[in-house]
Design a protein around this motif. Structure first.
Motif, PDB file in Angstrom:
ATOM      1  N   ARG A  28      27.409  15.097 -83.907  1.00  0.00           N
ATOM      2  CA  ARG A  28      28.010  16.388 -84.780  1.00  0.00           C
ATOM      3  C   ARG A  28      28.217  15.909 -86.018  1.00  0.00           C
ATOM      4  O   ARG A  28      28.298  17.021 -87.049  1.00  0.00           O
ATOM      5  CB  ARG A  28      29.342  16.915 -83.835  1.00  0.00           C
ATOM      6  CG  ARG A  28      29.697  18.159 -84.380  1.00  0.00           C
ATOM      7  CD  ARG A  28      30.663  18.563 -83.541  1.00  0.00           C
ATOM      8  NE  ARG A  28      31.635  19.922 -84.047  1.00  0.00           N
ATOM      9  CZ  ARG A  28      32.565  20.278 -83.428  1.00  0.00           C
ATOM     10  NH1 ARG A  28      33.262  20.023 -82.272  1.00  0.00           N
ATOM     11  NH2 ARG A  28      33.117  21.493 -84.230  1.00  0.00           N
ATOM     12  N   GLU A  29      29.094  14.832 -86.196  1.00  0.00           N
ATOM     13  CA  GLU A  29      29.515  14.570 -87.445  1.00  0.00           C
ATOM     14  C   GLU A  29      28.337  14.333 -88.666  1.00  0.00           C
ATOM     15  O   GLU A  29      28.509  14.456 -89.563  1.00  0.00           O
ATOM     16  CB  GLU A  29      30.522  13.263 -87.721  1.00  0.00           C
ATOM     17  CG  GLU A  29      31.278  13.052 -88.589  1.00  0.00           C
ATOM     18  CD  GLU A  29      32.295  11.661 -88.557  1.00  0.00           C
ATOM     19  OE1 GLU A  29      32.899  11.466 -89.527  1.00  0.00           O
ATOM     20  OE2 GLU A  29      32.235  11.412 -87.480  1.00  0.00           O
ATOM     21  N   ARG A  30      27.317  13.939 -88.021  1.00  0.00           N
ATOM     22  CA  ARG A  30      26.107  13.489 -88.963  1.00  0.00           C
ATOM     23  C   ARG A  30      25.714  14.779 -89.237  1.00  0.00           C
ATOM     24  O   ARG A  30      25.303  14.879 -90.514  1.00  0.00           O
ATOM     25  CB  ARG A  30      25.088  12.669 -88.206  1.00  0.00           C
ATOM     26  CG  ARG A  30      25.236  11.184 -87.902  1.00  0.00           C
ATOM     27  CD  ARG A  30      24.390  10.565 -87.048  1.00  0.00           C
ATOM     28  NE  ARG A  30      24.425   9.261 -87.028  1.00  0.00           N
ATOM     29  CZ  ARG A  30      24.061   8.179 -87.623  1.00  0.00           C
ATOM     30  NH1 ARG A  30      23.538   8.328 -88.927  1.00  0.00           N
ATOM     31  NH2 ARG A  30      24.317   6.920 -87.579  1.00  0.00           N
ATOM     32  N   ARG A  31      25.364  15.820 -88.537  1.00  0.00           N
ATOM     33  CA  ARG A  31      24.739  17.035 -88.869  1.00  0.00           C
ATOM     34  C   ARG A  31      25.870  17.782 -89.898  1.00  0.00           C
ATOM     35  O   ARG A  31      25.169  18.462 -90.828  1.00  0.00           O
ATOM     36  CB  ARG A  31      24.682  18.042 -87.468  1.00  0.00           C
ATOM     37  CG  ARG A  31      23.714  17.361 -86.657  1.00  0.00           C
ATOM     38  CD  ARG A  31      23.446  18.553 -85.605  1.00  0.00           C
ATOM     39  NE  ARG A  31      22.865  19.548 -86.158  1.00  0.00           N
ATOM     40  CZ  ARG A  31      22.326  20.632 -85.335  1.00  0.00           C
ATOM     41  NH1 ARG A  31      22.470  20.622 -83.899  1.00  0.00           N
ATOM     42  NH2 ARG A  31      21.986  21.807 -85.605  1.00  0.00           N
ATOM     43  N   GLN A  32      27.139  17.544 -89.643  1.00  0.00           N
ATOM     44  CA  GLN A  32      27.912  18.055 -90.601  1.00  0.00           C
ATOM     45  C   GLN A  32      27.785  17.499 -92.091  1.00  0.00           C
ATOM     46  O   GLN A  32      27.951  18.413 -93.078  1.00  0.00           O
ATOM     47  CB  GLN A  32      29.414  17.985 -90.261  1.00  0.00           C
ATOM     48  CG  GLN A  32      29.802  19.116 -88.971  1.00  0.00           C
ATOM     49  CD  GLN A  32      31.255  18.708 -88.461  1.00  0.00           C
ATOM     50  OE1 GLN A  32      31.931  17.505 -88.681  1.00  0.00           O
ATOM     51  NE2 GLN A  32      31.756  19.608 -87.775  1.00  0.00           N
ATOM     52  N   LYS A  33      27.881  16.474 -92.164  1.00  0.00           N
ATOM     53  CA  LYS A  33      27.775  15.750 -93.382  1.00  0.00           C
ATOM     54  C   LYS A  33      26.081  16.100 -93.981  1.00  0.00           C
ATOM     55  O   LYS A  33      26.035  16.247 -95.325  1.00  0.00           O
ATOM     56  CB  LYS A  33      27.714  14.142 -93.136  1.00  0.00           C
ATOM     57  CG  LYS A  33      29.061  13.469 -92.930  1.00  0.00           C
ATOM     58  CD  LYS A  33      29.040  12.109 -92.711  1.00  0.00           C
ATOM     59  CE  LYS A  33      30.521  11.433 -92.880  1.00  0.00           C
ATOM     60  NZ  LYS A  33      31.397  11.549 -94.121  1.00  0.00           N
TER      61      LYS A  33
ATOM     62  N   ALA B 145      24.653  18.867 -93.526  1.00  0.00           N
ATOM     63  CA  ALA B 145      24.614  20.194 -94.160  1.00  0.00           C
ATOM     64  C   ALA B 145      25.723  20.327 -95.251  1.00  0.00           C
ATOM     65  O   ALA B 145      25.199  21.030 -96.174  1.00  0.00           O
ATOM     66  CB  ALA B 145      25.144  21.055 -92.985  1.00  0.00           C
ATOM     67  N   GLY B 146      26.568  19.589 -95.367  1.00  0.00           N
ATOM     68  CA  GLY B 146      27.614  19.462 -96.515  1.00  0.00           C
ATOM     69  C   GLY B 146      26.881  19.085 -97.866  1.00  0.00           C
ATOM     70  O   GLY B 146      27.013  19.748 -98.947  1.00  0.00           O
TER      71      GLY B 146
ATOM     72  N   GLU C  34      16.430  18.485 -94.027  1.00  0.00           N
ATOM     73  CA  GLU C  34      17.446  18.048 -93.173  1.00  0.00           C
ATOM     74  C   GLU C  34      17.188  16.557 -92.923  1.00  0.00           C
ATOM     75  O   GLU C  34      18.093  15.569 -92.830  1.00  0.00           O
ATOM     76  CB  GLU C  34      18.018  19.095 -92.154  1.00  0.00           C
ATOM     77  CG  GLU C  34      17.033  19.108 -91.113  1.00  0.00           C
ATOM     78  CD  GLU C  34      17.747  20.072 -90.021  1.00  0.00           C
ATOM     79  OE1 GLU C  34      18.916  20.258 -90.247  1.00  0.00           O
ATOM     80  OE2 GLU C  34      16.935  20.302 -88.865  1.00  0.00           O
TER      81      GLU C  34
ATOM     82  N   GLU D 219      24.354  21.453 -98.894  1.00  0.00           N
ATOM     83  CA  GLU D 219      24.863  22.960 -99.452  1.00  0.00           C
ATOM     84  C   GLU D 219      25.697  22.267-101.027  1.00  0.00           C
ATOM     85  O   GLU D 219      25.413  23.434-101.784  1.00  0.00           O
ATOM     86  CB  GLU D 219      26.338  23.319 -98.458  1.00  0.00           C
ATOM     87  CG  GLU D 219      26.796  24.523 -99.251  1.00  0.00           C
ATOM     88  CD  GLU D 219      28.080  24.922 -98.283  1.00  0.00           C
ATOM     89  OE1 GLU D 219      28.248  26.191 -98.193  1.00  0.00           O
ATOM     90  OE2 GLU D 219      28.397  24.186 -97.339  1.00  0.00           O
TER      91      GLU D 219
END
Length: 259
Positions: free
Chosen positions: A117-122, A124-125, A99, A128
């Motif tokens: 939070r937005e960085r972690r979501q990006k 993770a996306g 990551e 995936e």
């Protein structure tokens, strides 16, 4: 007369150029590697760049990415880019996690205002999308070659680029790793991204690439893949006899063996 593939490319909508190289001299200091090259990469293209070692494949990528300024002429890129370098360019000793490597792609001006939070979501996306989310906490150096390459593609994707630029993405991979990486790249192209890929593996070019740029002795020539993959062009490129044949599995390119 134009080939069917050339007419098909010209008839497609959204043929706006995202990358334009116009009569550019590219090189380092006083050393010119590519002389007077011109190239348009249009929205939706899947362009392969092929040439012998030292022909200037990485040089033209550096110019497109803005790392290298042309010595003459112009190079412009109108779309947001994501770049996946060769795996050997990432230090294997430093203990980055998967990551953390993917998150490196967010260090761009467009990502400066993103919250944690937005960085972690990006991140993770993108992991995936590349089938690597389950390995997010794994040390990058502990992955297989194919897994490492998919993480580097995830790093390129994390900023949601219009253009995906790949430098030798399957170099030194086994058959399975090569297949998985290239099918991932194919799916990303099918979803609407423009792809520019440097490779020395002609069997990948025949199977995936739609337009092909050949670099030879400081010059560039580009066209639909089936028009460029001709024995006379490839013999000039590599300086050896080359055989090009069609089979049920697709076009085959190999050195011509004398009996």
């Amino acid at each position: 007369m134009k080939s069917e593939s050339a007419m098909e490319l010209e008839s497609q909508p959204n043929r706006e150029p995202l990358i334009q190289v116009s009569d550019a001299h590219l090189g380092y200091g006083t050393r010119i590697i590519l002389r007077g090259v011109s190239l348009d990469v249009n929205r939706g293209d899947f362009l392969g760049i092929v040439g012998p070692n030292g022909a200037g494949k990485t040089t033209i990528l550096r110019a497109v990415l803005g790392i290298l300024r042309p010595l003459q002429g112009n190079v412009s890129c109108r779309g947001r880019t994501g770049y996946a370098p060769q795996r050997s360019q990432l230090d294997p000793i430093f203990p980055f996690t998967v990551e953390e490597v993917a998150a490196m792609g967010l260090w761009t001006p467009d990502s400066a205002d993103l919250g944690r939070r937005e960085r972690r979501q990006k991140v993770a996306g993108s992991l995936e999308r590349c089938g690597m989310l389950d390995h997010a906490r794994t040390a990058f150096r502990d992955l297989s070659g194919g897994q490492k390459q998919r993480v580097l593609v995830a790093r390129a994707l994390v900023s949601d680029p219009e253009i995906l630029i790949l430098d030798e993405p399957t170099n030194d991979l086994d058959l399975r790793g090569e297949f998985e990486v290239m099918e991932l790249v194919r799916s990303l192209h099918d979803s609407g991204r423009t792809v520019v890929m440097v490779t020395h593996l002609l069997h990948l070019v025949t199977r995936y690439v739609r337009r092909l740029a050949l670099l030879h002795q400081g010059r560039l020539e580009c066209g639909p893949t089936e028009d460029m993959l001709r024995s006379d062009r490839l013999e000039m490129l590599y300086g050896i006899p080359v055989q090009v044949a069609d089979s049920k599995a697709g076009r085959i390119v190999a050195p011509k063996m004398e009996r």
